[in-house]
Enzyme design. Sequence first.
Site, PDB file in Angstrom:
ATOM      1  N   ALA A 286       0.855  -1.183   0.000  1.00  0.00           N
ATOM      2  CA  ALA A 286       0.000   0.000   0.000  1.00  0.00           C
ATOM      3  C   ALA A 286       0.891   1.232   0.000  1.00  0.00           C
ATOM      4  O   ALA A 286       2.094   1.143   0.227  1.00  0.00           O
ATOM      5  CB  ALA A 286      -0.924   0.004   1.216  1.00  0.00           C
ATOM      6  N   MET A 287       0.271   2.392  -0.247  1.00  0.00           N
ATOM      7  CA  MET A 287       1.035   3.630  -0.380  1.00  0.00           C
ATOM      8  C   MET A 287       0.294   4.783   0.264  1.00  0.00           C
ATOM      9  O   MET A 287      -0.907   4.969   0.053  1.00  0.00           O
ATOM     10  CB  MET A 287       1.284   3.917  -1.871  1.00  0.00           C
ATOM     11  CG  MET A 287       2.023   5.212  -2.144  1.00  0.00           C
ATOM     12  SD  MET A 287       3.662   5.223  -1.380  1.00  0.00           S
ATOM     13  CE  MET A 287       3.930   6.979  -1.216  1.00  0.00           C
ATOM     14  N   GLU A 288       1.050   5.603   1.019  1.00  0.00           N
ATOM     15  CA  GLU A 288       0.474   6.628   1.879  1.00  0.00           C
ATOM     16  C   GLU A 288       0.284   7.975   1.210  1.00  0.00           C
ATOM     17  O   GLU A 288       0.438   9.025   1.861  1.00  0.00           O
ATOM     18  CB  GLU A 288       1.373   6.823   3.105  1.00  0.00           C
ATOM     19  CG  GLU A 288       2.746   7.438   2.832  1.00  0.00           C
ATOM     20  CD  GLU A 288       3.846   6.445   2.520  1.00  0.00           C
ATOM     21  OE1 GLU A 288       5.032   6.817   2.570  1.00  0.00           O
ATOM     22  OE2 GLU A 288       3.513   5.274   2.211  1.00  0.00           O
ATOM     23  N   HIS A 321      -0.934   1.742   9.505  1.00  0.00           N
ATOM     24  CA  HIS A 321       0.399   2.144   9.048  1.00  0.00           C
ATOM     25  C   HIS A 321       0.303   3.329   8.090  1.00  0.00           C
ATOM     26  O   HIS A 321       0.973   4.352   8.271  1.00  0.00           O
ATOM     27  CB  HIS A 321       1.054   0.938   8.369  1.00  0.00           C
ATOM     28  CG  HIS A 321       2.395   1.187   7.762  1.00  0.00           C
ATOM     29  ND1 HIS A 321       3.539   0.598   8.238  1.00  0.00           N
ATOM     30  CD2 HIS A 321       2.788   1.938   6.693  1.00  0.00           C
ATOM     31  CE1 HIS A 321       4.571   0.982   7.509  1.00  0.00           C
ATOM     32  NE2 HIS A 321       4.139   1.791   6.554  1.00  0.00           N
ATOM     33  N   GLU A 322      -0.548   3.199   7.077  1.00  0.00           N
ATOM     34  CA  GLU A 322      -0.632   4.256   6.064  1.00  0.00           C
ATOM     35  C   GLU A 322      -1.199   5.547   6.636  1.00  0.00           C
ATOM     36  O   GLU A 322      -0.750   6.643   6.279  1.00  0.00           O
ATOM     37  CB  GLU A 322      -1.473   3.782   4.871  1.00  0.00           C
ATOM     38  CG  GLU A 322      -1.014   2.500   4.212  1.00  0.00           C
ATOM     39  CD  GLU A 322       0.440   2.496   3.788  1.00  0.00           C
ATOM     40  OE1 GLU A 322       1.009   3.591   3.550  1.00  0.00           O
ATOM     41  OE2 GLU A 322       1.038   1.413   3.706  1.00  0.00           O
ATOM     42  N   HIS A 325       1.263   7.738   8.391  1.00  0.00           N
ATOM     43  CA  HIS A 325       2.118   8.491   7.482  1.00  0.00           C
ATOM     44  C   HIS A 325       1.576   9.889   7.183  1.00  0.00           C
ATOM     45  O   HIS A 325       2.330  10.766   6.746  1.00  0.00           O
ATOM     46  CB  HIS A 325       2.260   7.753   6.145  1.00  0.00           C
ATOM     47  CG  HIS A 325       3.311   6.704   6.125  1.00  0.00           C
ATOM     48  ND1 HIS A 325       4.616   6.941   6.487  1.00  0.00           N
ATOM     49  CD2 HIS A 325       3.268   5.402   5.743  1.00  0.00           C
ATOM     50  CE1 HIS A 325       5.333   5.835   6.333  1.00  0.00           C
ATOM     51  NE2 HIS A 325       4.537   4.881   5.888  1.00  0.00           N
ATOM     52  N   GLU A 344       9.076   4.827   7.560  1.00  0.00           N
ATOM     53  CA  GLU A 344       8.545   3.467   7.572  1.00  0.00           C
ATOM     54  C   GLU A 344       8.675   2.778   8.923  1.00  0.00           C
ATOM     55  O   GLU A 344       7.799   2.011   9.319  1.00  0.00           O
ATOM     56  CB  GLU A 344       9.220   2.634   6.480  1.00  0.00           C
ATOM     57  CG  GLU A 344       9.041   3.185   5.075  1.00  0.00           C
ATOM     58  CD  GLU A 344       7.580   3.339   4.662  1.00  0.00           C
ATOM     59  OE1 GLU A 344       6.692   2.838   5.358  1.00  0.00           O
ATOM     60  OE2 GLU A 344       7.336   3.965   3.612  1.00  0.00           O
TER      61      GLU A 344
END
Length: 886
Positions: A286-288, A321-322, A325, A344
């Site tokens: 995944a990407m934040e 987690h994302e 960020h 991270e």
Amino acid sequence: MSEYRLPTAVRPRAYELTLWTDLENATFGGFVLIKLDVVEETSVVVLNCSSDLQVSKASIALGEGLSHTPVSVVDKGPERLTLGLPSGSLLSPQTKAELKVAFNAPLRGSMNGYYKSAWKHDGKTEYYALTQFQPTDARAAFPCFDEPALKARFTITMISRPGTVSLSNMPVASEGAYAASSSDGFLEVPAGEWKVTTFEETPLMSTYIVAFANGPFEFMEEKVQMPLSGRTIPLRVYATPDIIHQAGFCLSLSAKVLPLYEKLFRVEFPLPKLDTLAAHDFDMGAMENFGLITGRTRAFLADPKKNDIGSQKLIAKIQSHEISHMWFGNLVTMEWWDYLYLNEGFASLMGDVISIDKIFPDWDAEAAFLIRRTSDAMFVDGKRSSHPIEVPCPDVAFLNQIFDGLSYSKAAAVLRMLSNFVGEDKFLEGVSIYLKKHIYGNTVSGDLWAGISTAAGYDVGSMMSNWVKKIGYPVLTVTESANGITVQQNRFLDNGKPTPEENETIWTIPLAIRSVGDDGKARTDNGAVLSTREAVFEVDTGRPFKLNADAFGVYRVLYTPERLSKIAAEAAKPDSMFSLSDRMGLLYDVAALSNAGFLPVSSLLDMVYQWREEKSHMVWSTAWSNLARLGHVFWEYPAIIDGLRELIRTLFEPMITRLGFEFPEGEAVATIELRKIALAACLRGNVESVAQYLHGQFIAYMDTGDESVIPAEILRNVFTAAAKYGGRREFDALLGLVENGRTPAIKTGAIVGLGYTQDPALLDELFAYMVTKARDQDVASFCRGLQLNPAARRPLAKFCFENYAVFAERFGTNSTLKYFVEECFCRMTAQSDYDEIEAFFKDKDTSRYSMVLAQVLETIESYVVTIERSKDELTAWFVKWEQTQK
């Protein structure tokens, strides 16, 4: 000018990006206007631009009048666009300028840049588009200053076909039919009907977290009130219409996590909305992206009709987690990729432990962290081929390599150790100080340490320096005397002792000594710190004691055999003074120390068997993972494997007898998890009743076509049993689930399960499928399933050798190649394997996976030594143990 860094003559202040997307023809184009601040006198402007982008026109406006003048393309080299000003023109310091560049390109199929993703609609394959820019692929979508410290504001306008939805970092400011207008030839939109969507301007942000997408998306929405600002923030999860109904858990989780973080960080969430997009094709997990999180369907979607704890835990960790960020990485960003771990590692700590423990206290997040983060990181970091957490990254081509278990997991483990040492409240207070001081800015390690030092009243920087700047971690050797204990630190290596040059680092180590006080109660000395090679500490050795209480420390502890035996006996007591995490940490230490030759390998077997009355699923998960790893080392030694299977049956079959096969509704999470572990272990141990049950579940599915007959908790084990004990019918059915399974968990479970196919002819079909039909994002997962199957390991290695060129080209611009190489060879254990792999890659360009390859080779070296040293000892242990069972 550095070969990999942009010159510093100009800086971007703001971008106005106008982009059209033609999904039918898989192309896009548009123009970007970049407002520049001039820092140094220059006659050229240099920015990043991928070779994919065709630059059709460029101009620059100089001075106050901002009258655009055409400029020339001086160089369109790798990742660079150098534009020359008109003859005699210069940009002068302290002035402003506007750069305008028109471009177009095909939508990539590589899961990075601006790329296309496939989905099936009414049996037909259709496409949508989305971005993945981290670390350096914004330049593949538009010319830009693609470095994290070059922050700017972005106003994004998307021109798209009616009936599609456009998304970006910010809310929609306006939307309507598109009418062609004069743009000095910078905007050439293909013929047809279009609509135009303009988004609000972003705050200052780095290019790698810019995001946009266009497609037939639908959404689920929930609104949440924030505790500091009092604002109401809309949260949405987007996906294609066929799967959007599975977004409910992710959405509800987001509604819990976002306000929690605002409260913990004491800094307001900086955006007016937060969206999440679940994509069918995605390179990373995944990407934040600021305000628009993106990722795999597996990361965000779960069957709403089933209480799938495994999927819920995965979604919770990834989304938490994302979201973290948004503050730690997006609001405050590392100065350069050397400091990736600041993003991270912290997000992994927040997502795995701090947030989850507060929202789902029955999930044992602290203990789970040992399995998911600390142990995996220490496995890699015990090698010479490891790297420091803070690793120099001068070469952009090297960047994808550091998105690994060290930047994520070791960094998280080290931060967790620090949090425990200063106290979580002080740690989070320090994080808040750091965020407030550097809001919308860029930072280095010392900035974070300064914030936490202020809150804790302790010089955190001097303590943490070697943990992040030096490779490896220590092993502490404990010897006892009348005065207490002597503790000595040396670098731990799992493949031999360090040389003097390798053993120069002296870490500052919180010892957290757990002992028994005069009142007979357990106590922990959190003030005990080892900051020299060796020191003496007062401990009553006549009573139980243990270092690294609750296993917060990132180090191994080596006791004398007598003391280890006493600690193990104490830990086995129902009312032991040692915690759940203590017991797990002991197992991990014994496994690692025995593999490295500090202890007999059978020490792990002794401890696990001694603890056979253990009740915690977390301890059994730890025991099972270490027994499985032992099996992976000795997989070509039948006598040892047979003995190990018998031990596994002895340990785990009684659990199934007690717990049963079924998962009744409303059951405690701990019981669910223990049954899952026992079933998985019994399947690997060839327990016939378990194999028949699991295979029978899949037969029931094949007979009915109803995927819901398979319990969600054991999908992967059912699929493994189907492949292992089935034939052609099961193989075809599993492939059908890979392509058409109704949930991400079913699809990914079928991918890994297929790896257990035993028939060589079917394995060949699976290999052919990987080359011709498998989605790029799934290839490494197919390999992961195959390397778990002893019958497929050497065929998998051969497959990689024969098809390497195909996959090297196929994964030419994303991070998948390093995972492919790792998964194909990570279970090899013979010297001949080492020699063959080393020879094969000798003439290859390994620049994008050199670290992983080195780690694979060193792991094989370690296995060769362990096998030679321990095979006779293990064989003898199993003979002796089996005699005691008669």
